[in-house]
Design a protein around this motif. Structure first.
Motif, PDB file in Angstrom:
ATOM      1  N   LYS A 169       0.834   0.525   2.980  1.00 58.47           N
ATOM      2  CA  LYS A 169       0.997  -0.365   1.826  1.00 58.47           C
ATOM      3  C   LYS A 169       0.905   0.414   0.518  1.00 58.47           C
ATOM      4  O   LYS A 169       1.776   0.277  -0.351  1.00 58.47           O
ATOM      5  N   ILE A 170      -0.110   1.262   0.381  1.00 70.37           N
ATOM      6  CA  ILE A 170      -0.280   2.001  -0.874  1.00 70.37           C
ATOM      7  C   ILE A 170       0.812   3.049  -1.026  1.00 70.37           C
ATOM      8  O   ILE A 170       1.382   3.215  -2.113  1.00 70.37           O
ATOM      9  N   TYR A 171       1.146   3.736   0.068  1.00 69.44           N
ATOM     10  CA  TYR A 171       2.202   4.755   0.002  1.00 69.44           C
ATOM     11  C   TYR A 171       3.519   4.135  -0.446  1.00 69.44           C
ATOM     12  O   TYR A 171       4.174   4.635  -1.361  1.00 69.44           O
ATOM     13  N   PRO A 205      -7.842  -5.465   2.764  1.00 69.04           N
ATOM     14  CA  PRO A 205      -7.892  -4.689   4.014  1.00 69.04           C
ATOM     15  C   PRO A 205      -9.147  -4.970   4.830  1.00 69.04           C
ATOM     16  O   PRO A 205      -9.104  -4.969   6.066  1.00 69.04           O
ATOM     17  N   PHE A 206     -10.250  -5.239   4.146  1.00 74.18           N
ATOM     18  CA  PHE A 206     -11.494  -5.540   4.842  1.00 74.18           C
ATOM     19  C   PHE A 206     -11.349  -6.815   5.679  1.00 74.18           C
ATOM     20  O   PHE A 206     -11.637  -6.824   6.880  1.00 74.18           O
ATOM     21  N   THR A 207     -10.858  -7.884   5.049  1.00 66.89           N
ATOM     22  CA  THR A 207     -10.709  -9.137   5.805  1.00 66.89           C
ATOM     23  C   THR A 207      -9.612  -9.028   6.858  1.00 66.89           C
ATOM     24  O   THR A 207      -9.675  -9.699   7.879  1.00 66.89           O
ATOM     25  N   HIS A 208      -8.619  -8.170   6.596  1.00 68.39           N
ATOM     26  CA  HIS A 208      -7.549  -7.967   7.576  1.00 68.39           C
ATOM     27  C   HIS A 208      -8.146  -7.532   8.917  1.00 68.39           C
ATOM     28  O   HIS A 208      -7.797  -8.064   9.974  1.00 68.39           O
ATOM     29  N   ALA A 209      -9.053  -6.559   8.868  1.00 68.18           N
ATOM     30  CA  ALA A 209      -9.676  -6.065  10.103  1.00 68.18           C
ATOM     31  C   ALA A 209     -10.730  -7.037  10.617  1.00 68.18           C
ATOM     32  O   ALA A 209     -10.795  -7.319  11.817  1.00 68.18           O
ATOM     33  N   MET A 258       3.325  -8.896   5.364  1.00 68.25           N
ATOM     34  CA  MET A 258       3.161  -9.390   3.995  1.00 68.25           C
ATOM     35  C   MET A 258       2.763  -8.248   3.052  1.00 68.25           C
ATOM     36  O   MET A 258       3.323  -8.115   1.961  1.00 68.25           O
ATOM     37  N   TYR A 259       1.826  -7.399   3.483  1.00 66.27           N
ATOM     38  CA  TYR A 259       1.385  -6.281   2.637  1.00 66.27           C
ATOM     39  C   TYR A 259       2.529  -5.294   2.428  1.00 66.27           C
ATOM     40  O   TYR A 259       2.747  -4.806   1.313  1.00 66.27           O
ATOM     41  N   ILE A 260       3.273  -4.994   3.522  1.00 63.25           N
ATOM     42  CA  ILE A 260       4.387  -4.052   3.405  1.00 63.25           C
ATOM     43  C   ILE A 260       5.459  -4.630   2.485  1.00 63.25           C
ATOM     44  O   ILE A 260       5.954  -3.964   1.571  1.00 63.25           O
ATOM     45  N   GLY A 261       5.787  -5.923   2.691  1.00 71.17           N
ATOM     46  CA  GLY A 261       6.791  -6.568   1.854  1.00 71.17           C
ATOM     47  C   GLY A 261       6.381  -6.601   0.391  1.00 71.17           C
ATOM     48  O   GLY A 261       7.198  -6.376  -0.499  1.00 71.17           O
ATOM     49  N   GLY A 262       5.098  -6.844   0.137  1.00 74.56           N
ATOM     50  CA  GLY A 262       4.605  -6.874  -1.240  1.00 74.56           C
ATOM     51  C   GLY A 262       4.754  -5.533  -1.938  1.00 74.56           C
ATOM     52  O   GLY A 262       4.990  -5.464  -3.139  1.00 74.56           O
ATOM     53  N   SER A 263       4.601  -4.439  -1.166  1.00 71.03           N
ATOM     54  CA  SER A 263       4.747  -3.116  -1.759  1.00 71.03           C
ATOM     55  C   SER A 263       6.211  -2.776  -1.991  1.00 71.03           C
ATOM     56  O   SER A 263       6.559  -2.104  -2.957  1.00 71.03           O
ATOM     57  N   LEU A 264       7.090  -3.242  -1.089  1.00 73.59           N
ATOM     58  CA  LEU A 264       8.523  -2.945  -1.223  1.00 73.59           C
ATOM     59  C   LEU A 264       9.145  -3.717  -2.375  1.00 73.59           C
ATOM     60  O   LEU A 264       9.917  -3.190  -3.154  1.00 73.59           O
ATOM     61  N   HIS A 265       8.811  -5.012  -2.445  1.00 80.08           N
ATOM     62  CA  HIS A 265       9.398  -5.858  -3.490  1.00 80.08           C
ATOM     63  C   HIS A 265       8.264  -6.516  -4.280  1.00 80.08           C
ATOM     64  O   HIS A 265       7.747  -7.536  -3.842  1.00 80.08           O
ATOM     65  N   PRO A 266       7.899  -5.963  -5.425  1.00 82.26           N
ATOM     66  CA  PRO A 266       6.868  -6.627  -6.233  1.00 82.26           C
ATOM     67  C   PRO A 266       7.369  -7.995  -6.691  1.00 82.26           C
ATOM     68  O   PRO A 266       8.557  -8.161  -6.968  1.00 82.26           O
TER      69      PRO A 266
END
Lengths: 80, 262
Positions: free
Chosen positions: B136-138, B180-184, B252-260
């Protein structure tokens, strides 16, 4: 000459209901995270203030302020 | 004192210790326990299933390929496309493996003799959550720039400047630490609690029907058995739901990073 009846294509928005799903899921999963963050950040600052000044009232003030700000943030991002 | 109370006092409910496993054999390294073995087994089974479904694809799918394509379509249409749009296909290898591995790991919780949901040890979901977090951050920095990523994340546009001082810390904490904490933890806690509930009701049934059968306790034992069966069905639903949610949030996290959004 018969005039062609132009049926407008469905708008981009109508053809892609998944965008709605995305926004909804986004909001549903972000809201608890925001509320928790608001409490932690501003409640934490309140706790620090109360620790330095000895005035315990800063903790509840910070927590309530944090929830309020988080709710406002949720409104800004998803409610408008 | 009734007989029921007498036996009830001897009954000890299963606690967190049911998640502790000794090393597999005498002299094995301490980390080599049943959950670790099951984690590896799950990965191998997912590989084998994917291999048998997709290694030799036919135009008209039959047998395993049919099942594999149904699974693929489910993950693509329900998980990937809503959040990734046209990028969905590119991320399907990751999301598909993630979904089926977590689903199988969870499902191990109700498979006789295995009976341990792998994710009830928090280390396993943490690894997945960290992988998604790094991606996500990358991707965010790659697609929006270092400054742009944090600006889009922390500063929703169109607000008076002083408001940002109040809101930016909340956005930062929410997106980079709580999420990320709640994700895990969501996956871990669901599997942990579900396993504990199943263990509790089966222990009640076993204790009051086999160990200490009394006229008054028998009803309680029957209730334990009925609840075990009911909760097993409920657990299977939760196991599926949590695998779905974990993968959905990853998309959702990946999509959020790809398309703000803004």
């Amino acid at each position: 000459m018969a005039t062609a009846i132009v049926v407008p294509a469905m708008s981009e928005q109508e053809r892609r209901p998944e965008t709605d799903g995305r926004d909804f899921a986004d909001a549903a999963w972000s809201v608890p995270s925001y509320l928790l963050s608001g409490i932690l950040i501003w409640g934490g600052l309140g706790w620090l203030l109360s620790w330095w000044t000895g005035v315990h009232a800063f903790i509840p003030i910070g927590v309530v302020l944090g929830v309020g700000l988080a709710a406002y943030l949720v409104y800004l991002k998803y409610g408008r | 004192m009734t007989p029921l109370m007498l036996v009830a006092e001897d009954f000890t409910a299963p606690g967190p210790s049911i998640f502790d496993f000794p090393p597999l054999y005498e002299g094995a390294p301490t980390w080599l326990t049943k959950p670790v073995l099951m984690a590896v087994l799950g990965a191998l089974v997912v590989c084998a299933l994917a291999w048998s479904a997709f290694a030799n694809p036919k135009l008209v799918p039959r047998g395993m390929q049919n099942i594999g394509e149904m699974g693929y379509q489910f993950v693509r249409d329900q998980v990937a496309r809503p959040f990734l749009g046209k990028d969905a296909e590119r991320w399907m290898p990751l999301l598909l493996s993630l979904f089926f591995l977590i689903l199988l790991w969870n499902f191990f919780g109700v498979v006789p003799l295995i009976q341990i949901p792998v994710a009830s040890h928090i280390a396993f979901p943490v690894v997945f959550a960290v992988v998604i977090y790094v991606i996500k951050i990358y991707l965010g920095i790659k697609h929006q720039g270092l400054g742009g990523y944090f600006k889009n994340m922390m500063f929703p546009p169109g607000l008076p400047k002083p408001i940002y001082v109040l809101l930016a810390p909340i956005e930062f904490l929410s997106n980079l630490i709580i999420a990320p904490f709640t994700h895990a933890v969501r996956l871990f806690a669901n599997m942990f609690a579900g396993h504990l509930i199943l263990a509790f009701f089966s222990a009640v049934g076993f204790w009051f029907l086999f160990e200490k059968l009394t006229p008054l306790g028998a009803g309680l034992g029957v209730l334990g058995v009925v609840m075990t069966i009911g909760m097993t069905g409920f657990e299977m639903f939760i196991q599926f739901l949590q695998a779905f949610l974990f993968t959905m949030l990853a998309a959702m996290y990946i999509g959020g990073s790809l398309h703000p959004e803004h």
